[in-house]
Design a protein around this motif. Structure first.
Motif, PDB file in Angstrom:
ATOM      1  N   SER A 270       9.577  70.799  13.026  1.00  0.00           N
ATOM      2  CA  SER A 270       8.480  71.764  13.117  1.00  0.00           C
ATOM      3  C   SER A 270       8.682  72.893  12.116  1.00  0.00           C
ATOM      4  O   SER A 270       7.720  73.377  11.503  1.00  0.00           O
ATOM      5  CB  SER A 270       8.365  72.316  14.536  1.00  0.00           C
ATOM      6  N   GLY A 271       9.930  73.300  11.899  1.00  0.00           N
ATOM      7  CA  GLY A 271      10.215  74.287  10.870  1.00  0.00           C
ATOM      8  C   GLY A 271       9.889  73.772   9.482  1.00  0.00           C
ATOM      9  O   GLY A 271       9.426  74.521   8.617  1.00  0.00           O
ATOM     10  N   SER A 272      10.099  72.479   9.263  1.00  0.00           N
ATOM     11  CA  SER A 272       9.790  71.880   7.973  1.00  0.00           C
ATOM     12  C   SER A 272       8.291  71.942   7.692  1.00  0.00           C
ATOM     13  O   SER A 272       7.867  72.249   6.569  1.00  0.00           O
ATOM     14  CB  SER A 272      10.258  70.423   7.948  1.00  0.00           C
ATOM     15  N   PHE A 273       7.471  71.672   8.711  1.00  0.00           N
ATOM     16  CA  PHE A 273       6.031  71.757   8.493  1.00  0.00           C
ATOM     17  C   PHE A 273       5.618  73.198   8.206  1.00  0.00           C
ATOM     18  O   PHE A 273       4.788  73.453   7.328  1.00  0.00           O
ATOM     19  CB  PHE A 273       5.256  71.228   9.700  1.00  0.00           C
ATOM     20  N   LEU A 274       6.177  74.144   8.947  1.00  0.00           N
ATOM     21  CA  LEU A 274       5.854  75.546   8.700  1.00  0.00           C
ATOM     22  C   LEU A 274       6.242  75.961   7.286  1.00  0.00           C
ATOM     23  O   LEU A 274       5.539  76.743   6.635  1.00  0.00           O
ATOM     24  CB  LEU A 274       6.567  76.434   9.721  1.00  0.00           C
ATOM     25  N   ALA A 275       7.360  75.441   6.806  1.00  0.00           N
ATOM     26  CA  ALA A 275       7.815  75.797   5.463  1.00  0.00           C
ATOM     27  C   ALA A 275       6.943  75.180   4.385  1.00  0.00           C
ATOM     28  O   ALA A 275       6.665  75.800   3.350  1.00  0.00           O
ATOM     29  CB  ALA A 275       9.265  75.365   5.275  1.00  0.00           C
ATOM     30  N   ARG A 276       6.489  73.941   4.619  1.00  0.00           N
ATOM     31  CA  ARG A 276       5.728  73.236   3.595  1.00  0.00           C
ATOM     32  C   ARG A 276       4.244  73.535   3.676  1.00  0.00           C
ATOM     33  O   ARG A 276       3.571  73.665   2.659  1.00  0.00           O
ATOM     34  CB  ARG A 276       5.970  71.725   3.724  1.00  0.00           C
ATOM     35  N   GLY A 277       3.707  73.591   4.898  1.00  0.00           N
ATOM     36  CA  GLY A 277       2.296  73.884   5.071  1.00  0.00           C
ATOM     37  C   GLY A 277       1.368  72.819   4.540  1.00  0.00           C
ATOM     38  O   GLY A 277       0.185  73.075   4.305  1.00  0.00           O
ATOM     39  N   ASP A 278       1.866  71.603   4.343  1.00  0.00           N
ATOM     40  CA  ASP A 278       1.055  70.541   3.765  1.00  0.00           C
ATOM     41  C   ASP A 278       1.461  69.230   4.424  1.00  0.00           C
ATOM     42  O   ASP A 278       2.638  68.842   4.402  1.00  0.00           O
ATOM     43  CB  ASP A 278       1.262  70.465   2.260  1.00  0.00           C
ATOM     44  N   VAL A 279       0.506  68.516   4.995  1.00  0.00           N
ATOM     45  CA  VAL A 279       0.831  67.321   5.760  1.00  0.00           C
ATOM     46  C   VAL A 279       1.332  66.196   4.870  1.00  0.00           C
ATOM     47  O   VAL A 279       2.173  65.390   5.287  1.00  0.00           O
ATOM     48  CB  VAL A 279      -0.397  66.874   6.597  1.00  0.00           C
ATOM     49  N   ILE A 280       0.843  66.110   3.622  1.00  0.00           N
ATOM     50  CA  ILE A 280       1.311  65.053   2.726  1.00  0.00           C
ATOM     51  C   ILE A 280       2.771  65.280   2.351  1.00  0.00           C
ATOM     52  O   ILE A 280       3.598  64.361   2.387  1.00  0.00           O
ATOM     53  CB  ILE A 280       0.423  64.979   1.471  1.00  0.00           C
ATOM     54  N   ASP A 281       3.103  66.502   1.972  1.00  0.00           N
ATOM     55  CA  ASP A 281       4.496  66.817   1.654  1.00  0.00           C
ATOM     56  C   ASP A 281       5.391  66.613   2.861  1.00  0.00           C
ATOM     57  O   ASP A 281       6.522  66.115   2.755  1.00  0.00           O
ATOM     58  CB  ASP A 281       4.614  68.259   1.166  1.00  0.00           C
TER      59      ASP A 281
ATOM     60  N   GLY B 135      -3.263  73.721  13.242  1.00  0.00           N
ATOM     61  CA  GLY B 135      -2.952  75.142  13.186  1.00  0.00           C
ATOM     62  C   GLY B 135      -2.224  75.696  14.386  1.00  0.00           C
ATOM     63  O   GLY B 135      -2.083  76.917  14.525  1.00  0.00           O
ATOM     64  N   LEU B 136      -1.710  74.829  15.267  1.00  0.00           N
ATOM     65  CA  LEU B 136      -1.077  75.310  16.492  1.00  0.00           C
ATOM     66  C   LEU B 136       0.319  75.874  16.246  1.00  0.00           C
ATOM     67  O   LEU B 136       0.758  76.772  16.969  1.00  0.00           O
ATOM     68  CB  LEU B 136      -1.002  74.180  17.527  1.00  0.00           C
ATOM     69  N   LEU B 137       1.023  75.341  15.244  1.00  0.00           N
ATOM     70  CA  LEU B 137       2.378  75.825  15.000  1.00  0.00           C
ATOM     71  C   LEU B 137       2.384  77.294  14.581  1.00  0.00           C
ATOM     72  O   LEU B 137       3.389  77.978  14.737  1.00  0.00           O
ATOM     73  CB  LEU B 137       3.061  74.981  13.919  1.00  0.00           C
ATOM     74  N   GLY B 138       1.272  77.770  14.057  1.00  0.00           N
ATOM     75  CA  GLY B 138       1.176  79.172  13.688  1.00  0.00           C
ATOM     76  C   GLY B 138       0.658  80.058  14.809  1.00  0.00           C
ATOM     77  O   GLY B 138       0.538  81.269  14.628  1.00  0.00           O
ATOM     78  N   ARG B 139       0.332  79.464  15.959  1.00  0.00           N
ATOM     79  CA  ARG B 139      -0.173  80.224  17.115  1.00  0.00           C
ATOM     80  C   ARG B 139       0.683  79.841  18.315  1.00  0.00           C
ATOM     81  O   ARG B 139       0.370  78.924  19.069  1.00  0.00           O
ATOM     82  CB  ARG B 139      -1.637  79.908  17.351  1.00  0.00           C
ATOM     83  N   ARG B 140       1.800  80.540  18.464  1.00  0.00           N
ATOM     84  CA  ARG B 140       2.852  80.055  19.343  1.00  0.00           C
ATOM     85  C   ARG B 140       2.446  79.937  20.800  1.00  0.00           C
ATOM     86  O   ARG B 140       2.894  79.019  21.486  1.00  0.00           O
ATOM     87  CB  ARG B 140       4.105  80.917  19.201  1.00  0.00           C
ATOM     88  N   TRP B 141       1.625  80.828  21.316  1.00  0.00           N
ATOM     89  CA  TRP B 141       1.288  80.735  22.737  1.00  0.00           C
ATOM     90  C   TRP B 141       0.293  79.619  23.003  1.00  0.00           C
ATOM     91  O   TRP B 141       0.373  78.946  24.041  1.00  0.00           O
ATOM     92  CB  TRP B 141       0.769  82.073  23.262  1.00  0.00           C
TER      93      TRP B 141
ATOM     94  N   GLY C 255      12.850  71.496  21.356  1.00  0.00           N
ATOM     95  CA  GLY C 255      13.208  71.962  20.015  1.00  0.00           C
ATOM     96  C   GLY C 255      12.053  72.673  19.338  1.00  0.00           C
ATOM     97  O   GLY C 255      12.244  73.703  18.677  1.00  0.00           O
ATOM     98  N   ILE C 256      10.842  72.136  19.499  1.00  0.00           N
ATOM     99  CA  ILE C 256       9.670  72.805  18.923  1.00  0.00           C
ATOM    100  C   ILE C 256       9.472  74.170  19.569  1.00  0.00           C
ATOM    101  O   ILE C 256       9.153  75.158  18.876  1.00  0.00           O
ATOM    102  CB  ILE C 256       8.406  71.937  19.114  1.00  0.00           C
ATOM    103  N   LEU C 257       9.658  74.253  20.880  1.00  0.00           N
ATOM    104  CA  LEU C 257       9.471  75.530  21.572  1.00  0.00           C
ATOM    105  C   LEU C 257      10.439  76.589  21.057  1.00  0.00           C
ATOM    106  O   LEU C 257      10.080  77.766  20.927  1.00  0.00           O
ATOM    107  CB  LEU C 257       9.647  75.341  23.081  1.00  0.00           C
ATOM    108  N   VAL C 258      11.660  76.187  20.757  1.00  0.00           N
ATOM    109  CA  VAL C 258      12.616  77.145  20.188  1.00  0.00           C
ATOM    110  C   VAL C 258      12.122  77.628  18.830  1.00  0.00           C
ATOM    111  O   VAL C 258      12.212  78.818  18.509  1.00  0.00           O
ATOM    112  CB  VAL C 258      14.017  76.511  20.077  1.00  0.00           C
ATOM    113  N   GLN C 259      11.588  76.729  18.020  1.00  0.00           N
ATOM    114  CA  GLN C 259      11.042  77.125  16.726  1.00  0.00           C
ATOM    115  C   GLN C 259       9.877  78.092  16.900  1.00  0.00           C
ATOM    116  O   GLN C 259       9.768  79.100  16.188  1.00  0.00           O
ATOM    117  CB  GLN C 259      10.573  75.882  15.956  1.00  0.00           C
ATOM    118  N   LEU C 260       9.018  77.819  17.862  1.00  0.00           N
ATOM    119  CA  LEU C 260       7.855  78.678  18.095  1.00  0.00           C
ATOM    120  C   LEU C 260       8.256  80.079  18.549  1.00  0.00           C
ATOM    121  O   LEU C 260       7.611  81.063  18.203  1.00  0.00           O
ATOM    122  CB  LEU C 260       6.944  78.044  19.147  1.00  0.00           C
ATOM    123  N   HIS C 261       9.325  80.144  19.348  1.00  0.00           N
ATOM    124  CA  HIS C 261       9.720  81.426  19.944  1.00  0.00           C
ATOM    125  C   HIS C 261      11.038  81.939  19.374  1.00  0.00           C
ATOM    126  O   HIS C 261      11.783  82.644  20.053  1.00  0.00           O
ATOM    127  CB  HIS C 261       9.820  81.277  21.464  1.00  0.00           C
TER     128      HIS C 261
END
Length: 372
Positions: A82-93, A189-195, A231-237
């Motif tokens: 999940s951190g990798s997606f946040l860092a890249r911001g692109d589904v193809i990458d 866009g959910l990874l950028g809206r943690r709640w 693991g995703i929840l830890v990344q979100l919070h």
């Protein structure tokens, strides 16, 4: 007491984001230990029985060492992917990075199992073995990452306690589904809206427990999915969650007190997830280990087939002997896999075909997000 140079505060119970900004952790060591724990756990299933038991089973834990190790892999994966997606911001990458991390080493172990180990270990003649359509099917069927996997090769390991060529690979289709989940959360866009993401993951968890028929997952994957969600929840919070010794001790105590209750599996999952980050951030960092590369995936992939070969060579070896011999070989193969295949493949993750390249510059990774 050690001070955090990034924030000027105490190292006691810092936030996950604070530790991320330091870029110093023990995740690599934890993954290596987990991979070795899988080999240790499998030794009792593959070697000649001698009455000994996995240490965690002997102590009355709800899972044996292999299950515990795989759960830790999925917690770490959920956090980093999940951190990798946040860092890249692109589904193809993101998809390319994930495929390059998983597929090359997996394909290599499948090919080696089918066309090197198989001819050496089969009861059939080499020609008869290679002409059997099940040999090629073993590779292609498993590369589909379906729950309907191929486990046996013709005439291979038929006199062993278990004749599966590689029983460890059952988790990889589940891992691929989890990558799709992380990608879906990112695309919407959910990874950028943690709640909102937290509520969505809680709903998925409830459905998986109460109504698993609504979730398109094999029943053996639900537990792994739960650890991935943690693991995703830890990344979100990561900006709120603190990692400290007192909290780790309290969770361990709660697990111990609830060991024989219905809440035990859930408390154990929370404690194990917290342990991953406590170990990574609160134990002395083995930074020199990074220089040698990351053999954990290769150790995991090669452990079972190497153990089967050890059984062939030393059929009377006890589980502990099987573990020690197989672990030594698997570590070597893990490093070989990293330097000859995995690391070169990962260098391609930032490459794009010309027709897919954007005219605009790529978004910079977020500060403090790990992008494996």
């Amino acid at each position: 007491m050690e001070k955090d140079s990034m924030s000027g505060g105490s190292m006691d119970a810092l936030r996950v984001s604070d530790y991320l900004s330091m870029r110093r952790d023990n995740f690599l060591l934890l993954r290596i230990v987990a991979a070795l724990a899988v080999i240790y756990g499998h030794s009792f299933a593959l070697a000649k029985p001698d009455g000994s038991q996995d240490v965690f089973i002997r102590l009355g834990w709800p899972m044996y060492s292999g299950d515990i190790a795989v759960a830790m892999f999925f917690v770490i994966s959920g956090f980093m992917v999940s951190g990798s997606f946040l860092a890249r911001g692109d589904v193809i990458d993101f998809a390319k990075a994930r495929l390059l991390r998983i597929v090359p080493a997996f394909a290599a172990v499948l090919l080696a199992s089918a066309f090197v180990i198989g001819p050496l270990a089969t009861e059939l003649s080499t020609g008869e073995y290679l002409r059997n359509p099940e040999v090629a099917a073993y590779v292609w069927k498993n590369l589909r990452f379906s729950s309907d996997m191929a486990w046996q090769l013709p005439g291979v390991f038929k006199d062993h306690v278990r004749d599966a060529v590689n029983g460890s690979i059952w988790t990889l289709p589940a891992e691929m589904r989890m990558y799709l989940l992380a990608a879906a959360l990112g695309v919407f866009g959910l990874l950028g809206r943690r709640w909102l993401a937290t509520a969505s993951l809680a709903l998925l968890a409830w459905l998986g427990i109460a109504h698993p028929e609504f979730i398109p997952l094999h029943q053996d994957w639900f537990r792994l999915a739960g650890y991935f969600l943690l693991g995703i929840l830890v990344q979100l919070h990561k900006d709120e969650l603190r990692i400290g010794h007192a909290a780790m001790a309290m969770l361990a105590l709660l697990v111990y007190l609830s060991m024989r209750t219905q809440s035990a599996p859930y408390l154990f999952a929370l404690a194990l997830a917290y342990f991953c980050f406590w170990f990574a951030y609160r134990t002395p960092a083995w930074t020199r280990l990074e220089r040698w590369g990351d053999p954990s995936y290769g150790i995991y992939l090669w452990g079972w087939p190497v153990q089967q070969l050890v059984v062939s060579a030393f059929p009377d070896a006890r589980p502990w002997h099987n573990f020690l011999m197989a672990a030594a070989v698997a570590v070597g193969l893990g490093y070989l896999s990293w330097w000859s295949l995995e690391r070169p493949a990962l260098k391609l993750k930032d490459w794009r075909p010309r027709f897919l390249r954007r005219s605009m510059p790529r978004q910079n990774p977020q500060r403090g997000v790990q992008s494996p």
